[in-house]
Design an enzyme around this catalytic site. Structure first.
Site, PDB file in Angstrom:
ATOM      1  N   THR A  39      74.922  68.387  29.615  1.00 26.77           N
ATOM      2  CA  THR A  39      75.527  69.567  30.230  1.00 26.77           C
ATOM      3  C   THR A  39      76.679  70.138  29.413  1.00 26.77           C
ATOM      4  O   THR A  39      77.275  71.136  29.805  1.00 26.77           O
ATOM      5  CB  THR A  39      76.044  69.226  31.645  1.00 26.77           C
ATOM      6  OG1 THR A  39      76.975  68.146  31.541  1.00 26.77           O
ATOM      7  CG2 THR A  39      74.899  68.837  32.565  1.00 26.77           C
ATOM      8  N   CYS A  40      76.999  69.525  28.285  1.00 27.34           N
ATOM      9  CA  CYS A  40      78.141  69.942  27.460  1.00 27.34           C
ATOM     10  C   CYS A  40      77.707  71.037  26.481  1.00 27.34           C
ATOM     11  O   CYS A  40      76.820  70.816  25.648  1.00 27.34           O
ATOM     12  CB  CYS A  40      78.680  68.733  26.712  1.00 27.34           C
ATOM     13  SG  CYS A  40      79.957  69.102  25.492  1.00 27.34           S
ATOM     14  N   ASP A  41      78.326  72.208  26.578  1.00 29.66           N
ATOM     15  CA  ASP A  41      77.989  73.325  25.690  1.00 29.66           C
ATOM     16  C   ASP A  41      78.217  72.965  24.226  1.00 29.66           C
ATOM     17  O   ASP A  41      77.410  73.307  23.360  1.00 29.66           O
ATOM     18  CB  ASP A  41      78.811  74.567  26.036  1.00 29.66           C
ATOM     19  CG  ASP A  41      78.373  75.198  27.343  1.00 29.66           C
ATOM     20  OD1 ASP A  41      77.222  74.974  27.767  1.00 29.66           O
ATOM     21  OD2 ASP A  41      79.183  75.936  27.943  1.00 29.66           O
TER      22      ASP A  41
ATOM     23  N   ARG B 296      75.426  70.760  22.970  1.00 34.21           N
ATOM     24  CA  ARG B 296      74.185  71.521  22.754  1.00 34.21           C
ATOM     25  C   ARG B 296      74.262  72.333  21.467  1.00 34.21           C
ATOM     26  O   ARG B 296      73.298  72.391  20.694  1.00 34.21           O
ATOM     27  CB  ARG B 296      73.899  72.420  23.954  1.00 34.21           C
ATOM     28  CG  ARG B 296      73.432  71.638  25.177  1.00 34.21           C
ATOM     29  CD  ARG B 296      72.837  72.539  26.226  1.00 34.21           C
ATOM     30  NE  ARG B 296      73.781  73.500  26.755  1.00 34.21           N
ATOM     31  CZ  ARG B 296      74.299  73.482  27.964  1.00 34.21           C
ATOM     32  NH1 ARG B 296      73.975  72.502  28.796  1.00 34.21           N
ATOM     33  NH2 ARG B 296      75.133  74.408  28.370  1.00 34.21           N
TER      34      ARG B 296
END
Length: 114
Positions: free
Chosen positions: A10-12, A15
């Site tokens: 979930t970490c931008d 990603r």
């Protein structure tokens, strides 16, 4: 180059790092630390290579939610603290051979050619 990453799905930033590493031609094996946890046996080596001041994210929401006694473990048992609270780790952690990188800084990007 074969890389191993430890991220949160979930970490931008994680990603972005994965996408950039793959675009740069790296083969990436990714581990989601929330689902899989951190490899307890690797933590002492990571801490030795980077130091707790780099590997532990003391600006995170997780850190702010810890009580003082738990935070004090940073100076006495940082590996145990990270094992118990994997989301405290500065992300992503990237293993490139024997080299450990933490975060997605310009220096890390340059070192990995991404």
């Amino acid at each position: 180059m074969q890389l191993t990453t430890y991220t949160l799905k979930t970490c931008d930033t994680c990603r972005k790092a994965l996408k950039a590493l793959e675009a740069a031609g790296h083969e990436v094996t990714n581990h989601d630390i929330r689902a899989e946890g951190l490899p307890r046996e690797a933590l002492p080596g990571w801490l030795e290579a980077l130091g707790p001041e780099v590997l532990v994210n003391t600006r995170s929401t997780t850190w702010r939610g810890l009580d003082d006694a738990t935070r004090a473990r940073l100076s006495t048992d940082p590996a145990g603290l990270l094992a118990d609270h994997p989301t405290l780790m500065k992300r992503p952690v990237i293993l490139a051979g024997d080299t450990v990188h933490a975060g997605w800084t310009p220096a890390v990007r340059a070192a990995l050619g991404a």
